[in-house]
Each structure stands twice: as C-alpha cells, then as structure tokens.
Scaffold this active site. Structure first.
Site, short mmCIF file in Angstrom:
data_model
loop_
_atom_site.label_atom_id
_atom_site.label_comp_id
_atom_site.label_asym_id
_atom_site.label_seq_id
_atom_site.Cartn_x
_atom_site.Cartn_y
_atom_site.Cartn_z
N CYS A 1 -65.49 -10.65 -10.01
CA CYS A 1 -64.75 -11.91 -10.17
C CYS A 1 -64.95 -12.83 -8.97
O CYS A 1 -65.05 -14.06 -9.13
CB CYS A 1 -63.28 -11.62 -10.40
SG CYS A 1 -63.00 -10.75 -11.96
N GLU B 1 -59.97 -13.56 -14.35
CA GLU B 1 -60.69 -14.60 -13.62
C GLU B 1 -61.94 -15.05 -14.38
O GLU B 1 -62.21 -16.25 -14.51
CB GLU B 1 -61.12 -14.10 -12.23
CG GLU B 1 -59.98 -13.65 -11.36
CD GLU B 1 -59.73 -12.15 -11.44
OE1 GLU B 1 -59.60 -11.60 -12.56
OE2 GLU B 1 -59.66 -11.51 -10.38
N CYS C 1 -61.82 -8.81 -7.70
CA CYS C 1 -62.79 -7.75 -7.44
C CYS C 1 -64.14 -8.40 -7.12
O CYS C 1 -64.29 -9.63 -7.16
CB CYS C 1 -62.91 -6.84 -8.66
SG CYS C 1 -63.69 -7.64 -10.09
N HIS D 1 -62.14 -9.66 -17.40
CA HIS D 1 -61.12 -9.83 -16.37
C HIS D 1 -60.55 -11.24 -16.49
O HIS D 1 -61.25 -12.18 -16.91
CB HIS D 1 -61.73 -9.65 -14.99
CG HIS D 1 -62.12 -8.25 -14.66
ND1 HIS D 1 -62.19 -7.78 -13.38
CD2 HIS D 1 -62.48 -7.20 -15.46
CE1 HIS D 1 -62.58 -6.51 -13.38
NE2 HIS D 1 -62.75 -6.14 -14.65
#
Length: 176
Positions: A80, A49, A77, A47
């Site tokens: 993250c 992040e 999410c 992801h």
C-alpha cells in the site's frame, strides 16, 4: 479520519480486518473511500488503501493523484505504501502504527526513501487510539472475546477461535 473509521467498521461487517481509507482532493473534498475487502472478494490485494486509490484514480480520470491526501486507519503495508508513491499522492495520513507490517514508520520507510522520485509528506498517529482500539477489539473478538455486537458470520468465526488470514493482534495505537 472519521470517514476512514466508518469504512473500517463497514469492513468488519463482512469479516474483513477493520481498516479503512479515504482519498481527499487538494481542497479536502472526499474523492474515494474503501475498507478492506480481502475476505469479501477473495483478493489478497484488496486492501483499503489500494481500493481507495483505484477509485480515486477512476473518479479523477488520472493515475496521478497530485495534491491528494490518502487517509488510512492503520500504517500502510509495503504494498500500500508503494501504491501511494506510484499514485503520486501528496500526503499520507495514518492512525495506528502497525509493528508487524507497517512500511512507513514501523518496519520500513518506503514512502520517504530518497532514491524514489516521489516522496509524499507523512502524518502519523492521527486518532491512533480509536484506530488501534477498533483493530484490537476485532482480534480480541476473534480470539474468544465478546461477540455480541458483531455480525453473525464474524461472531461464529470468533466462537470457534479461528482468526482470519493476516491477523495482527499486536497492533498498538500511539499518540505519536
């Protein structure tokens, strides 16, 4: 947020959901940047992040990113948000809300749980319209919308109506 949006647009270029993140040091200088790379690398944890936090830690030579700011185009999410807490960032700034997976305001509030030993400040809704529009365009294209301005590989996925794993077409932008 503009720099995070640039990363999000780049992620769409390799068929990843267009989410981008940057880490700024305490002076506001850019330390690291990343877009989603799940499709590109086949890594479910790639992801934006997480990648930006990893790159910032490597650049700064420490896993503790005290005083740094994580800026991301979509509400993080749970994974993250947890990574942000563990990295000890001082602030998280996000654009659009994520009603299906958001773990700062939408579904959970992972980062401000009083049981944790670190709780970053949070600012949400920054350029939410632009951030949300980019994601809505991406998923609209995947579901058969106009693909003329997207990379050929992504356009071919859209033309057969095959959304990518983890698609979230209900993401909405708010100015909140």
């Amino acid at each position: 947020m503009e720099q995070a949006l640039e990363q999000a647009r780049a992620a769409a270029g390799h068929c990843d959901v267009p989410i981008g993140a940057v880490v700024l040091d305490p002076t506001g200088a850019l330390v690291a940047a990343a877009g989603n790379e799940r499709e590109l690398t086949g890594d479910p944890t790639a992801h934006a992040e997480v990648l930006a936090l990893r790159r910032a830690a490597a650049h700064l030579g420490t896993r503790h990113l005290y005083g740094c700011t994580l800026v991301v185009t979509l509400e993080p999410c749970a994974m993250c948000a947890g990574a942000a807490v563990l990295s000890r960032v001082g602030r998280i700034v996000y654009g659009a809300l994520d009603p299906k997976a958001g773990a700062i305001a939408s579904l959970f509030d992972v980062v401000r749980d009083p049981r944790l030993n670190h709780r970053p400040a949070v600012t949400g809704g920054v350029m939410a319209d632009e951030c949300g529009q980019l994601i809505r365009q991406f998923f609209g294209m995947l579901s058969g919308g106009d693909v003329s301005e997207w990379p050929m590989e992504l356009a071919s996925k859209a033309s057969v109506g095959q959304p990518t794993e983890g698609s979230n077409p209900s993401v909405t932008a708010t100015d909140g």
